[in-house]
Design a protein around this motif. Structure first.
Motif, PDB file in Angstrom:
ATOM      1  N   PHE A   1       0.843  -1.202   0.000  1.00 31.61           N
ATOM      2  CA  PHE A   1       0.000   0.000   0.000  1.00 31.61           C
ATOM      3  C   PHE A   1       0.873   1.245   0.000  1.00 31.61           C
ATOM      4  CE2 PHE A   1      -2.155   3.537   1.896  1.00 31.61           C
ATOM      5  CZ  PHE A   1      -3.440   3.478   1.385  1.00 31.61           C
ATOM      6  N   ILE A   2       1.858   1.235   0.878  1.00 31.13           N
ATOM      7  CA  ILE A   2       2.663   2.447   1.040  1.00 31.13           C
ATOM      8  C   ILE A   2       3.410   2.758  -0.248  1.00 31.13           C
ATOM      9  CG2 ILE A   2       4.551   3.438   2.372  1.00 31.13           C
ATOM     10  CD1 ILE A   2       3.472   1.943   4.767  1.00 31.13           C
ATOM     11  N   ASN A   3       3.927   1.726  -0.885  1.00 35.45           N
ATOM     12  CA  ASN A   3       4.598   1.959  -2.171  1.00 35.45           C
ATOM     13  C   ASN A   3       3.634   2.482  -3.220  1.00 35.45           C
ATOM     14  OD1 ASN A   3       7.522   1.294  -2.415  1.00 35.45           O
ATOM     15  ND2 ASN A   3       6.839  -0.518  -1.314  1.00 35.45           N
ATOM     16  N   LEU A   4       2.481   1.829  -3.337  1.00 37.21           N
ATOM     17  CA  LEU A   4       1.511   2.295  -4.333  1.00 37.21           C
ATOM     18  C   LEU A   4       1.082   3.718  -4.036  1.00 37.21           C
ATOM     19  CD1 LEU A   4      -1.029  -0.600  -4.972  1.00 37.21           C
ATOM     20  CD2 LEU A   4       0.902   0.112  -6.342  1.00 37.21           C
ATOM     21  N   PHE A   5       0.787   3.972  -2.768  1.00 39.90           N
ATOM     22  CA  PHE A   5       0.266   5.283  -2.438  1.00 39.90           C
ATOM     23  C   PHE A   5       1.265   6.373  -2.812  1.00 39.90           C
ATOM     24  CE2 PHE A   5      -0.567   9.069  -0.071  1.00 39.90           C
ATOM     25  CZ  PHE A   5      -1.933   9.205  -0.220  1.00 39.90           C
ATOM     26  N   TRP A   6       2.529   6.152  -2.485  1.00 37.42           N
ATOM     27  CA  TRP A   6       3.503   7.217  -2.754  1.00 37.42           C
ATOM     28  C   TRP A   6       3.960   7.219  -4.201  1.00 37.42           C
ATOM     29  CZ3 TRP A   6       3.291  11.280  -0.055  1.00 37.42           C
ATOM     30  CH2 TRP A   6       2.900  11.199   1.283  1.00 37.42           C
ATOM     31  N   MET A   7       3.723   6.130  -4.906  1.00 36.82           N
ATOM     32  CA  MET A   7       3.974   6.180  -6.344  1.00 36.82           C
ATOM     33  C   MET A   7       2.997   7.146  -6.987  1.00 36.82           C
ATOM     34  SD  MET A   7       4.672   2.686  -8.253  1.00 36.82           S
ATOM     35  CE  MET A   7       5.284   1.684  -6.938  1.00 36.82           C
ATOM     36  N   PHE A   8       1.824   7.286  -6.350  1.00 36.67           N
ATOM     37  CA  PHE A   8       0.941   8.376  -6.728  1.00 36.67           C
ATOM     38  C   PHE A   8       1.355   9.655  -5.998  1.00 36.67           C
ATOM     39  CE2 PHE A   8      -2.231  10.542  -4.124  1.00 36.67           C
ATOM     40  CZ  PHE A   8      -2.701  11.458  -5.049  1.00 36.67           C
ATOM     41  N   GLY A   9       1.585   9.515  -4.700  1.00 34.82           N
ATOM     42  CA  GLY A   9       1.705  10.688  -3.833  1.00 34.82           C
ATOM     43  C   GLY A   9       2.829  11.621  -4.207  1.00 34.82           C
ATOM     44  N   HIS A  10       3.976  11.078  -4.571  1.00 28.66           N
ATOM     45  CA  HIS A  10       5.019  12.034  -4.890  1.00 28.66           C
ATOM     46  C   HIS A  10       4.766  12.775  -6.200  1.00 28.66           C
ATOM     47  CE1 HIS A  10       8.438  14.401  -4.206  1.00 28.66           C
ATOM     48  NE2 HIS A  10       8.558  14.357  -5.520  1.00 28.66           N
ATOM     49  N   PRO A  11       4.471  12.077  -7.296  1.00 27.64           N
ATOM     50  CA  PRO A  11       4.114  12.838  -8.500  1.00 27.64           C
ATOM     51  C   PRO A  11       2.998  13.843  -8.226  1.00 27.64           C
ATOM     52  CG  PRO A  11       4.384  10.539  -9.049  1.00 27.64           C
ATOM     53  CD  PRO A  11       4.499  10.635  -7.554  1.00 27.64           C
ATOM     54  N   GLU A  12       2.104  13.477  -7.314  1.00 28.93           N
ATOM     55  CA  GLU A  12       1.010  14.391  -6.985  1.00 28.93           C
ATOM     56  C   GLU A  12       1.536  15.762  -6.562  1.00 28.93           C
ATOM     57  OE1 GLU A  12      -2.193  14.406  -7.119  1.00 28.93           O
ATOM     58  OE2 GLU A  12      -2.735  16.027  -5.754  1.00 28.93           O
ATOM     59  N   VAL A  13       2.608  15.794  -5.787  1.00 27.23           N
ATOM     60  CA  VAL A  13       3.061  17.121  -5.358  1.00 27.23           C
ATOM     61  C   VAL A  13       3.564  17.914  -6.555  1.00 27.23           C
ATOM     62  CG1 VAL A  13       3.639  16.222  -3.078  1.00 27.23           C
ATOM     63  CG2 VAL A  13       5.454  16.591  -4.728  1.00 27.23           C
ATOM     64  N   TYR A  14       4.014  17.231  -7.601  1.00 29.02           N
ATOM     65  CA  TYR A  14       4.406  17.978  -8.799  1.00 29.02           C
ATOM     66  C   TYR A  14       3.201  18.321  -9.646  1.00 29.02           C
ATOM     67  CZ  TYR A  14       8.937  17.421  -7.071  1.00 29.02           C
ATOM     68  OH  TYR A  14      10.003  17.518  -6.243  1.00 29.02           O
ATOM     69  N   ILE A  15       2.163  17.497  -9.573  1.00 25.62           N
ATOM     70  CA  ILE A  15       0.906  17.891 -10.201  1.00 25.62           C
ATOM     71  C   ILE A  15       0.449  19.206  -9.596  1.00 25.62           C
ATOM     72  CG2 ILE A  15      -1.549  17.290 -10.348  1.00 25.62           C
ATOM     73  CD1 ILE A  15      -0.659  14.326 -10.462  1.00 25.62           C
ATOM     74  N   LEU A  16       0.681  19.346  -8.296  1.00 27.23           N
ATOM     75  CA  LEU A  16       0.257  20.573  -7.632  1.00 27.23           C
ATOM     76  C   LEU A  16       1.180  21.746  -7.910  1.00 27.23           C
ATOM     77  CD1 LEU A  16      -0.828  19.317  -4.089  1.00 27.23           C
ATOM     78  CD2 LEU A  16      -2.190  19.582  -6.131  1.00 27.23           C
ATOM     79  N   ILE A  17       2.464  21.488  -8.074  1.00 25.45           N
ATOM     80  CA  ILE A  17       3.376  22.622  -8.150  1.00 25.45           C
ATOM     81  C   ILE A  17       3.644  23.066  -9.588  1.00 25.45           C
ATOM     82  CG2 ILE A  17       5.648  21.460  -8.209  1.00 25.45           C
ATOM     83  CD1 ILE A  17       4.764  24.370  -5.933  1.00 25.45           C
ATOM     84  N   LEU A  18       3.643  22.131 -10.536  1.00 23.09           N
ATOM     85  CA  LEU A  18       4.031  22.532 -11.892  1.00 23.09           C
ATOM     86  C   LEU A  18       3.140  23.636 -12.487  1.00 23.09           C
ATOM     87  CD1 LEU A  18       5.221  19.211 -13.572  1.00 23.09           C
ATOM     88  CD2 LEU A  18       6.600  21.120 -12.801  1.00 23.09           C
ATOM     89  N   PRO A  19       1.803  23.494 -12.411  1.00 21.32           N
ATOM     90  CA  PRO A  19       0.996  24.579 -12.973  1.00 21.32           C
ATOM     91  C   PRO A  19       1.274  25.900 -12.263  1.00 21.32           C
ATOM     92  CG  PRO A  19      -0.361  22.667 -12.517  1.00 21.32           C
ATOM     93  CD  PRO A  19       0.964  22.399 -11.893  1.00 21.32           C
ATOM     94  N   ALA A  20       1.553  25.816 -10.958  1.00 20.71           N
ATOM     95  CA  ALA A  20       1.871  27.053 -10.246  1.00 20.71           C
ATOM     96  C   ALA A  20       3.164  27.647 -10.803  1.00 20.71           C
ATOM     97  CB  ALA A  20       1.998  26.779  -8.756  1.00 20.71           C
ATOM     98  N   PHE A  21       4.112  26.802 -11.115  1.00 22.17           N
ATOM     99  CA  PHE A  21       5.340  27.285 -11.768  1.00 22.17           C
ATOM    100  C   PHE A  21       5.000  27.979 -13.086  1.00 22.17           C
ATOM    101  CE2 PHE A  21       8.533  23.951  -9.931  1.00 22.17           C
ATOM    102  CZ  PHE A  21       8.461  24.575  -8.710  1.00 22.17           C
ATOM    103  N   GLY A  22       4.079  27.383 -13.808  1.00 18.77           N
ATOM    104  CA  GLY A  22       3.674  27.973 -15.080  1.00 18.77           C
ATOM    105  C   GLY A  22       3.104  29.361 -14.868  1.00 18.77           C
ATOM    106  N   VAL A  23       2.236  29.480 -13.846  1.00 17.72           N
ATOM    107  CA  VAL A  23       1.642  30.778 -13.548  1.00 17.72           C
ATOM    108  C   VAL A  23       2.743  31.780 -13.233  1.00 17.72           C
ATOM    109  CG1 VAL A  23       0.250  32.020 -11.876  1.00 17.72           C
ATOM    110  CG2 VAL A  23      -0.497  29.793 -12.691  1.00 17.72           C
TER     111      VAL A  23
END
Ligand code: HEM
Ligand SMILES: [Cu+2]
Lengths: 214, 692
Positions: free
Chosen positions: B285-307
């Motif tokens: 579970f922990i591996n699966l979750f963070w395989m999503f979870g870490h990219p997720e923080v870039y999902i959150l930050i990249l568009p902000a970088f674009g802005v």
């Protein structure tokens, strides 16, 4: 309205008299579906990964040797591979339908229904294998290994079921509304889906069943 | 036994009933919050009826116009942000008083940090960003629409259904107590047989599917719908980050879906994926979750970088420095983001070699990120900088985000991580990147694009006050958490016995009050600006002397975006056109435009998905099955209904477009000094334009 140029068009299919508007639409629609399939592939990848890490998690329960019936799996494989062929024939009909009217809609419906039939054959064997496994003391609740096995194979089964349902909807659609642009695109996307399931099955067949019995 | 009709649902599940039966401070707070749901619902119905807004309301929710969908995403996120800020503040105030106690019960506190985290990530940050992407990307690439407009509506519906579940959990039943990461076995059925974890699984699982579909939609939109001449290396930076985010959504959401499904199977059907016995393995579970979870923080930050990139170049009136570098850095970050997930559990027993490898991979991400920061700084250098609200956020972002990044570098070192893992240091770190990075980026973008969305600008003085309040409140709330973490205070702590924590906790609590104030100011900014909207209008559509295509249309942009799709021959094509004086030249030929018509498809699906989720949470099987069948039937029925098109006659397009062009040609325009005054009608005066 897009930068899509003639060279980058979806190759190999004439959906209308000429490469025209229909073709441009197919480009976006089919490409979009491919992208979606990539996402689905990752989902399968995750189930595979969990399965791979659970192969020894038998918890004293039965393992591949006690549970698998390779003969039945071979049948399933045969059904599914053949159905990929027939789905390909259906897509070829799309081209023919327009090229010369010798190939009427009936041909298309025939290949689609044959695909459904083969898909049902696959599902029938898969479900009866599941029932067998449960009877031999291997329900998914028995061990971590069995949970991951059932859900990986079951996930594929659920996909096949939806593929069959989708195909039936398509048949109903073209009978009711004719082979119009919208249904042509749907058939193209469904065909991508169906072939994809074949590929995933080959992976399941190799890793889960053959790998399990090695 | 579960009841065949009501499942596990009883009167006692309704929070308000609990309040009557066992009144105390905790139930008072929860029921106060829960009470807002029915009250709010009734209020909305009354308001819609009273103002006779039902028709426009349905017009909006059935819309497939990407701009309207974007606005709905943002509205949704603002509402959810309200809840998130209240919860955060409540927790901070509680902890300030939690020496040997405090006023919240531990179960209540646990639900608070779980809903707060889940809500902020999935129902605030993501909808905000997806909303912005919806609004800006098609305009920036010169498209009329997204690739799959109906799918877009469905994605919004799924996000809304997730939001419905997490919200209704406040009123009926309880939410999970296991944090936004929802680890088993704590969230398994043995430890936690209640409905909380089911709410968690279903709300994020369903909205996660919506996000996957959004990713597909925008990746295809950007690949296939760019206007003539819009080559990849001419795309605006926000579009670039939106593309990378879409790819991350496509590839990173499935692990989340997978682990939600598996945890669901464990809980509902007694599978053994993550249980402690019978061969279950919670590390999966922990591996699966963070395989999503870490990219997720870039999902959150990249568009902000674009802005931030757009804002830096617009408000310094300069071409973005190091465009290629920023694009390359964005791609690097996207790839690397999949290779570092293990840094979230250095302490969970892998070998030192594995830890070291992931530690190094993590450190590598700071290189492209650093490249970006330098590129932004170089963009500002020597520019004609205007210190508008978005620039205030940008400044806060520069300093604070870099700090957050540096504390991340500390956490990336496994040996140090062993000391500060799960302490408040970590909480300080991720708030330090999420607030100045994502949230400030979002707020800056709202200020920046608001005139494009609604045709009037937000009031500048309110905007500035709000921005300062967010920045100040952030520093006060979260910077003290660094020393607290180093002093050994762990995260998710309901009370503590060390008086040394108290002073810093109190500062942090006061800071949280400032953040609440900032939120109120934000609402006030909207409210006052709406009141003054007549004065604040900018119909010509280019209030900030923009450089990218979205500014090359009237404000608000018409349904069809561009009367004639613009052709692009360089990066800042609009800037060049303005300098050459060709931007608003009359157009000879107009054609009919086909736009997709409104549909109830996504709305109906969303209703069924809500029913499905609620039925599953409460074991109300008939409801779950009926809703599921409802979804299938809806999809089948809509497969038979050809998607309708609205044809907008060329004459109407001509009327609107010619009026706009004439107004722009005849208008005098404003200099940059008057940008924030009522003189700004959305026309930049060309002779004021500095060289690129
Ligand atoms: C606006 C003001 C905010 C305040 C006052 C605040 C406060 C808090 C507090 C007190 C905690 C619990 C820490 C603990 O358990 O020790 C927390 C956790 C968290 N916050 Fe915030 N926060 C705010 C904004 C945000 C934002 C904007 C996001 C993300 C977009 C966010 C994401 C999270 C997450 C993911 C957690 C972890 C929850 C967990 O422990 O499972 N927060 N926050
Ligand atoms: Cu990470």
């Amino acid at each position: 309205m897009s930068t899509t140029t003639e060279e980058s068009l979806h190759p190999g299919l004439n959906l209308g008299e000429e490469h025209g508007e229909d073709h441009l639409e197919a480009e976006t629609s089919v490409f979009g579906f491919w992208v979606f399939m990539m996402s689905d592939l990752v989902t399968f990848g995750m189930f595979f990964a969990v399965f791979a890490s659970s192969t020894t998690a038998l918890a004293g329960g039965p393992g591949p040797k006690e549970l698998f019936d390779l003969g039945s799996v071979a049948w399933q494989t045969a059904f599914l591979l053949l159905s990929s062929l027939t789905s390909g024939m259906a897509v070829l009909c799309l081209k023919q339908e327009h090229a010369d009217r010798v190939f009427p809609r009936k041909q298309l419906v025939f290949w689609l229904l044959l695909t459904v039939l083969l898909g049902c054959g696959f599902l029938y064997r898969e479900v009866s294998d599941f029932i067998d496994m449960a009877a031999k003391g291997g329900p998914p609740t028995r061990s971590g290994y069995l949970s991951s096995l059932w859900s990986l194979v079951g996930l594929h089964g659920v996909h096949v079921t939806s593929g069959i349902l989708w195909c039936l909807v398509i048949v109903a659609g073209i009978l009711a509304q004719g082979v119009n642009q919208a249904w042509k695109l749907t058939i193209l996307r469904w065909a991508v889906f169906w072939h994809f399931l074949d590929i995933v099955w080959i992976a399941i067949f190799s890793f889960v069943f053959l790998g399990g019995l090695l | 036994m579960v009841d065949p009709i009501f499942g596990k649902l009883t009167w006692d599940s309704v929070i308000l009933v609990q309040e009557v039966e066992d009144p105390n401070l905790n139930t008072f707070i929860t029921s106060g919050a829960a009470g807002m749901i029915p009250v709010g619902a009734v209020l909305i119905v009354v308001l819609l009826t009273w103002l006779k807004w039902w028709k426009p309301f349905f017009g909006w929710i059935t819309s497939v116009d990407h701009k309207k969908i974007g606005i709905m995403y943002i509205l949704f996120a603002v509402i959810m942000l309200f809840r998130g800020v209240v919860e955060g503040t409540l927790m901070r105030v509680h902890q300030a008083t939690a020496l040997n106690g405090g006023f919240l019960s531990s179960d209540h506190f646990n639900q608070l940090f779980t809903t707060h985290g889940t809500n902020m990530i999935f129902f605030v940050a993501m909808p905000f960003l997806i909303g912005l992407i919806n609004i800006a990307v098609p305009l920036q690439i010169g498209a009329r629409d997204v690739a799959f407009p109906r799918l877009n509506q469905i994605s919004l519906g799924l996000t809304g259904a997730g939001g419905f579940l997490i919200t209704i959990s406040l009123l009926i039943g309880e939410f999970a107590t296991g944090g936004w990461t929802g680890y088993p076995s704590y969230n398994g059925s043995l430890v936690n047989p209640g409905v909380g974890p089911d709410y968690w699984i279903l709300s994020i699982g369903l909205s996660g599917i919506g996000s996957t579909l959004t990713g597909v939609n925008f990746a295809v939109t950007i690949y296939k719908m760019r206007t003539k001449g819009m080559e990849y290396m001419r795309m605006p930076l926000f579009t670039w980050t939106a593309l990378c985010t879409s790819i991350l959504l496509i590839l990173a959401m499935p692990p989340l879906t997978a682990c939600c499904v598996m945890l669901g199977l464990d809980r509902y059907l007694g599978f053994h994926f993550f249980t402690n016995d019978m061969g279950g393995n919670l590390m999966n579970f922990i591996n699966l979750f963070w395989m999503f979870g870490h990219p997720e923080v870039y999902i959150l930050i990249l568009p902000a970088f674009g802005v931030m990139s757009e804002i830096a170049s617009t408000f310094s009136a300069k071409r973005l420095y190091g465009y290629t570098g920023i694009v390359a850095a964005t791609m690097c970050i996207s790839v690397l983001s999949f290779m570092v997930w293990l840094h979230h559990f250095f302490t969970m027993g892998q070998s030192t070699t594995v830890n070291a490898a992931f530690g190094i991979a993590t450190l590598l991400i700071s290189i492209p990120t650093g490249v970006k920061v330098y590129d932004w700084l170089a963009t500002l250098w020597g520019g004609r900088i205007r210190f508008t609200t978005p620039m205030i956020y940008l400044s806060g972002f520069f300093i604070l985000f870099v700090m957050g990044g540096l504390s991340g570098v500390i956490l990336a070192n496994p040996t140090l991580d062993y000391q500060i893992h799960n302490s408040l240091f970590l909480v300080a770190h991720f708030h330090n990147v999420i607030l100045p990075g994502t949230l400030f980026g979002i707020l800056a973008a709202i200020h920046y694009w608001f005139p494009k969305m609604f045709g009037f600008r937000l009031l500048e003085n309110y905007g500035r006050a709000t921005a300062f309040c967010w920045i100040f409140g952030f520093c006060l709330t979260f910077l003290p958490l660094y020393p607290l973490g180093l002093m050994g205070m762990t995260r998710r702590t309901v009370d503590y016995s060390d008086p040394a924590y108290v002073p810093l906790m109190v500062i942090s609590g006061v800071g949280a009050l400032f953040l609440s104030l900032a939120f109120i100011l934000l609402l006030l900014t909207f409210w006052r600006s709406i009141v003054h909207r007549k004065k604040q209008q900018n119909p010509i559509g280019d209030p900030w002397d923009g450089r990218t295509l979205e500014w090359w249309t009237p404000s608000p942009a018409p349904e069809w975006n561009f009367a004639v799709l613009p052709e692009v021959d360089s990066r800042d094509a609009f800037t060049t056109a303005k300098q050459n004086g060709t931007a608003y030249q009359p157009i000879e030929k107009y054609e009919d435009i086909e736009m997709p018509a409104n549909t109830f498809y996504g709305v109906i699906l969303a209703v069924f998905v809500c029913g499905l989720g609620f039925g599953l949470v409460w074991y109300i099987w008939w409801m779950a099955i009926a809703s599921f069948l409802g979804c299938i039937v809806t999809m089948i029925v809509y497969a038979f209904i050809p998607s309708k098109e609205n044809i907008i006659p060329a004459e109407e397009v001509r009327r609107v477009d010619e009026a706009w062009r004439r107004e722009a040609r005849e208008g005098r325009g404003i200099t940059r000094d008057d940008e924030t005054t009522v003189a700004n009608k959305g026309l930049a005066r060309p002779d004021e334009l500095p060289a690129i």
